[in-house]
Design a protein around this motif. Structure first.
Motif: not given
Length: 225
Positions: A70-81
């Protein structure tokens, strides 16, 4: 009126029941703005967030849900993976926009805040721990979610500016001297000075919505987005 004041005082005195235990930064200014008015009391809020959640497949996500990211800021694909490596059930990728729940003393107070948006995203990624989509698609989803987050931030800023103007322009008549029995109930009187000035400058009366401050204020009372 006294009952609402008591309820407001009790609610604002409660400990924050959210997982974070504090207000999100972008929602804090709006909460202070509304709670400073005796007619309003904020109940809950969220800045907007990107969320990867693992559920048990029952469809009741809030009841049987484990947050992997969970993030309230933009995220990266690596975070999701990285989050998906911990998945065991049915995983969904979500963007949830800004939300603010407000208790209002009277109906007309609520009408001033009647705004709704469908600026959201929810996509299944895995079933029973098995990934159903490609990394390329996940990267695309992250880009879409980040774009929505950026627009969400702009909308919060627009909303706060519009709300400040709307609260200034909306005068409850119970603060004014009543003109008679029929005026004793509380209603909002909207000042139209800016619109009148502009209509005199442009006899056609045609205004661009983004350039008409008073028109933007009408959104709070009349339009469900």
């Amino acid at each position: 009126m006294a009952a609402f004041a008591r309820r407001k005082a009790q609610r604002l005195a409660r400990p924050d029941a959210s997982r974070k235990r504090s207000l999100d930064a972008r929602a804090a200014g709006l909460a202070r703005l509304l709670n400073a008015r005796e007619r309003f009391c904020t109940a809950s809020s969220c800045d907007g967030r990107v969320l990867v959640a693992d559920t048990d497949g029952s469809g009741i996500q809030k009841k049987n849900c484990r947050w992997l990211l969970v993030t309230h800021d933009p995220c990266a694909k690596g975070d999701v993976m990285t989050a998906l490596e911990k998945a065991t059930g049915d995983v969904v990728f979500k963007f949830e926009p800004f939300v603010l729940h407000v208790l209002c003393r009277e109906l007309q107070d609520a009408q001033l805040l009647a705004v709704r948006s469908t600026h959201c995203l929810e996509v299944p990624l895995s079933h029973k721990g098995r990934l159903l989509v490609s990394e390329e698609y996940i990267e695309f989803l992250v880009q879409v979610a980040n774009q929505k987050m950026e627009e969400n931030i702009r909308r919060i800023e627009r909303f706060q500016k519009g709300l400040e103007l709307a609260l200034e322009a909306a005068v409850p008549t119970d603060t004014l001297a009543p003109e008679g029995p029929e005026k004793s109930h509380s209603v909002y009187v909207h000042r139209r000075k800016r619109r009148t000035t502009r209509e005199q400058a442009d006899p056609s009366g045609e205004l661009e919505p983004q350039d008409d401050t008073e028109s933007s204020l009408d959104l709070f009372a009349e339009i469900m987005i």
